[in-house]
Write a protein that holds these residues in place. Sequence first.
Motif, mmCIF file in Angstrom:
data_model
loop_
_atom_site.group_PDB
_atom_site.id
_atom_site.type_symbol
_atom_site.label_atom_id
_atom_site.label_comp_id
_atom_site.label_asym_id
_atom_site.label_seq_id
_atom_site.Cartn_x
_atom_site.Cartn_y
_atom_site.Cartn_z
ATOM 1 N N LEU A 198 49.718 45.673 100.541
ATOM 2 C CA LEU A 198 49.444 44.272 99.966
ATOM 3 C C LEU A 198 49.840 43.330 101.208
ATOM 4 C CD1 LEU A 198 51.502 44.960 96.764
ATOM 5 C CD2 LEU A 198 48.812 44.528 97.089
ATOM 6 N N GLY A 199 50.655 43.781 102.302
ATOM 7 C CA GLY A 199 50.907 42.887 103.431
ATOM 8 C C GLY A 199 52.159 42.403 103.137
ATOM 9 N N SER A 200 52.697 41.665 103.755
ATOM 10 C CA SER A 200 53.991 40.756 103.590
ATOM 11 C C SER A 200 53.802 39.465 102.922
ATOM 12 C CB SER A 200 54.639 40.345 104.950
ATOM 13 O OG SER A 200 53.855 39.341 105.748
ATOM 14 N N GLY A 201 52.649 39.055 102.666
ATOM 15 C CA GLY A 201 52.498 37.904 101.791
ATOM 16 C C GLY A 201 52.208 36.668 102.616
ATOM 17 N N PRO A 202 51.718 35.680 101.962
ATOM 18 C CA PRO A 202 51.395 35.580 100.464
ATOM 19 C C PRO A 202 50.217 36.381 100.317
ATOM 20 C CG PRO A 202 50.642 33.210 101.649
ATOM 21 C CD PRO A 202 51.516 34.235 102.664
ATOM 22 N N PHE A 203 50.138 36.914 98.917
ATOM 23 C CA PHE A 203 48.728 37.283 98.450
ATOM 24 C C PHE A 203 48.606 37.198 96.840
ATOM 25 C CE2 PHE A 203 52.274 40.599 98.531
ATOM 26 C CZ PHE A 203 52.213 41.065 97.133
ATOM 27 N N THR A 204 47.416 37.253 96.588
ATOM 28 C CA THR A 204 47.345 37.216 95.348
ATOM 29 C C THR A 204 46.758 38.340 94.445
ATOM 30 O OG1 THR A 204 46.058 34.828 95.900
ATOM 31 C CG2 THR A 204 45.486 35.647 93.501
ATOM 32 N N VAL A 205 47.475 38.334 93.111
ATOM 33 C CA VAL A 205 46.895 39.442 92.387
ATOM 34 C C VAL A 205 46.103 38.668 90.999
ATOM 35 C CG1 VAL A 205 47.735 41.195 90.576
ATOM 36 C CG2 VAL A 205 49.323 40.960 92.833
ATOM 37 N N THR A 206 44.818 39.049 91.014
ATOM 38 C CA THR A 206 43.947 38.939 90.118
ATOM 39 C C THR A 206 44.200 39.903 88.808
ATOM 40 O OG1 THR A 206 42.432 37.724 91.376
ATOM 41 C CG2 THR A 206 41.575 38.312 89.145
ATOM 42 N N LEU B 63 39.000 44.662 59.987
ATOM 43 C CA LEU B 63 38.560 43.158 60.611
ATOM 44 C C LEU B 63 36.982 42.913 60.787
ATOM 45 C CD1 LEU B 63 41.320 42.425 63.322
ATOM 46 C CD2 LEU B 63 41.234 41.717 60.800
ATOM 47 N N ARG B 64 36.965 41.820 60.546
ATOM 48 C CA ARG B 64 35.232 41.380 60.586
ATOM 49 C C ARG B 64 34.901 40.615 61.757
ATOM 50 N NH1 ARG B 64 33.959 37.546 57.292
ATOM 51 N NH2 ARG B 64 36.104 37.141 56.571
ATOM 52 N N ASP B 65 33.559 40.543 62.281
ATOM 53 C CA ASP B 65 33.297 39.692 63.213
ATOM 54 C C ASP B 65 33.829 39.890 64.553
ATOM 55 O OD1 ASP B 65 31.370 38.608 61.475
ATOM 56 O OD2 ASP B 65 32.762 37.074 60.649
ATOM 57 N N VAL B 66 34.347 41.253 64.880
ATOM 58 C CA VAL B 66 35.032 41.471 66.007
ATOM 59 C C VAL B 66 34.422 41.118 67.410
ATOM 60 C CG1 VAL B 66 36.582 43.137 67.146
ATOM 61 C CG2 VAL B 66 36.451 43.056 64.796
ATOM 62 N N GLU B 67 35.022 40.484 68.208
ATOM 63 C CA GLU B 67 34.450 40.238 69.532
ATOM 64 C C GLU B 67 35.358 40.611 70.695
ATOM 65 O OE1 GLU B 67 32.737 36.461 70.244
ATOM 66 O OE2 GLU B 67 31.645 36.176 68.107
ATOM 67 N N GLU B 68 34.903 41.320 71.751
ATOM 68 C CA GLU B 68 35.899 41.658 72.926
ATOM 69 C C GLU B 68 35.452 40.936 74.127
ATOM 70 O OE1 GLU B 68 37.990 45.493 74.918
ATOM 71 O OE2 GLU B 68 37.188 45.767 72.736
ATOM 72 N N HIS B 69 36.199 40.505 75.124
ATOM 73 C CA HIS B 69 35.848 39.976 76.464
ATOM 74 C C HIS B 69 36.868 40.276 77.268
ATOM 75 C CE1 HIS B 69 32.562 37.730 74.618
ATOM 76 N NE2 HIS B 69 33.231 37.372 73.589
ATOM 77 N N SER B 70 36.494 39.790 78.393
ATOM 78 C CA SER B 70 37.517 40.005 79.719
ATOM 79 C C SER B 70 38.206 38.613 79.908
ATOM 80 C CB SER B 70 36.895 40.624 80.911
ATOM 81 O OG SER B 70 37.864 40.732 82.062
ATOM 82 N N ILE B 71 39.333 38.686 80.255
ATOM 83 C CA ILE B 71 40.252 37.383 80.383
ATOM 84 C C ILE B 71 41.078 37.639 81.628
ATOM 85 C CG2 ILE B 71 40.064 36.110 78.375
ATOM 86 C CD1 ILE B 71 42.991 36.976 78.062
ATOM 87 N N ALA B 72 41.319 36.765 82.564
ATOM 88 C CA ALA B 72 41.893 36.770 83.821
ATOM 89 C C ALA B 72 42.915 35.568 84.337
ATOM 90 C CB ALA B 72 40.929 37.293 85.048
ATOM 91 N N VAL B 73 43.954 36.039 85.074
ATOM 92 C CA VAL B 73 44.444 35.080 85.822
ATOM 93 C C VAL B 73 44.850 35.611 87.245
ATOM 94 C CG1 VAL B 73 45.666 34.227 83.674
ATOM 95 C CG2 VAL B 73 46.635 36.000 84.776
ATOM 96 N N ASP B 74 44.943 34.494 87.810
ATOM 97 C CA ASP B 74 45.441 34.682 89.510
ATOM 98 C C ASP B 74 46.661 34.576 89.541
ATOM 99 O OD1 ASP B 74 42.854 35.484 90.299
ATOM 100 O OD2 ASP B 74 42.047 33.511 90.701
ATOM 101 N N VAL B 75 47.516 35.187 90.324
ATOM 102 C CA VAL B 75 48.942 34.887 90.440
ATOM 103 C C VAL B 75 49.337 35.125 92.119
ATOM 104 C CG1 VAL B 75 51.316 35.633 89.837
ATOM 105 C CG2 VAL B 75 49.683 35.687 88.156
ATOM 106 N N VAL B 76 49.646 34.102 92.678
ATOM 107 C CA VAL B 76 50.088 33.992 93.998
ATOM 108 C C VAL B 76 51.620 34.562 94.099
ATOM 109 C CG1 VAL B 76 50.292 33.038 96.303
ATOM 110 C CG2 VAL B 76 48.393 32.298 94.484
ATOM 111 N N HIS B 77 51.775 35.842 94.963
ATOM 112 C CA HIS B 77 52.906 36.130 95.413
ATOM 113 C C HIS B 77 53.310 35.715 96.728
ATOM 114 C CE1 HIS B 77 53.428 38.673 91.858
ATOM 115 N NE2 HIS B 77 52.079 38.779 91.881
ATOM 116 N N PRO B 78 54.307 34.776 96.958
ATOM 117 C CA PRO B 78 54.662 34.348 98.077
ATOM 118 C C PRO B 78 55.012 35.262 99.141
ATOM 119 C CG PRO B 78 56.383 33.563 96.554
ATOM 120 C CD PRO B 78 55.060 34.278 95.905
ATOM 121 N N THR B 79 55.816 36.431 98.912
ATOM 122 C CA THR B 79 56.370 37.268 99.659
ATOM 123 C C THR B 79 56.076 38.844 99.083
ATOM 124 O OG1 THR B 79 58.548 37.536 99.002
ATOM 125 C CG2 THR B 79 57.930 35.869 100.755
ATOM 126 N N PHE B 80 56.151 39.626 99.803
ATOM 127 C CA PHE B 80 56.088 41.263 99.337
ATOM 128 C C PHE B 80 57.344 41.417 98.450
ATOM 129 C CE2 PHE B 80 57.613 45.530 99.368
ATOM 130 C CZ PHE B 80 56.319 46.255 98.949
#
Length: 248
Positions: free
Chosen positions: A230-238, A176-193
Amino acid sequence: MSFVVSPEAYGRYMGRYAEPLAEVFAVFAGVSMGDKVLDVGCGPGALTAHLLSVGAEVAAIDPSPPFVDAIRVRYPDVDVRLGTAEELPYDTAAFDASLAQLVVHFMTDPVVAVRQMARVTRRGGVIAACVWNGTTGALVPFWDADHMSDPEAEDEALLSGARMGHLTELFEAAGLRDVEEHSIAVDVVHPTFEEWWEPYTYGVGPAGDYVQRLDDDARARLESVARERLGSGPFTVTATAWAAHGTV
């Protein structure tokens, strides 16, 4: 390691991360309305669903029969096939873009698979892939807890694409040509453990296989350590992923 599981089990295990990730990944790949896009390793359809929602014309392929069946029911007008990335059953230059979300980790031969994605994509088209970062991905909280009780356990940090720059190496090796690589992310909230933990007991992927191999005492210890961290929740996983795109 198995992905021949129910779409519902996979959705609760990984869909909770894959669905928001699909939005970010599609933007990164530059998919536009009207583009003909191949979703390689589509799973039960997180990326397929988002691509359709932005007006792309989508075909999809996956080696898991339950996932293929689920997409056929959900989207009867989508051309979805049973098969692997290394042997894509499509004509040369059939698509404007080929995307692989959270799949490179599990390809038998990633370079061959990316070459196949390039073959079925027109000249000037886009190939894009993303995989979880081995140190900050969606599953790292699980493996970090596990390493507290089993330091020798093999996590997913060494899988294809998990380290910075590896996707670039694979893409360039595939021509492949012109390859670029970056980091992407999402935040997901978990209401309970419990909501976070239960899907790890379903036997999906490397983490699920690992949990199912544990005896009752070891499984209870792992759950206890994870709860303490992690605790009992809620907590966020990035959840961060490496993402790369290149041009055919």
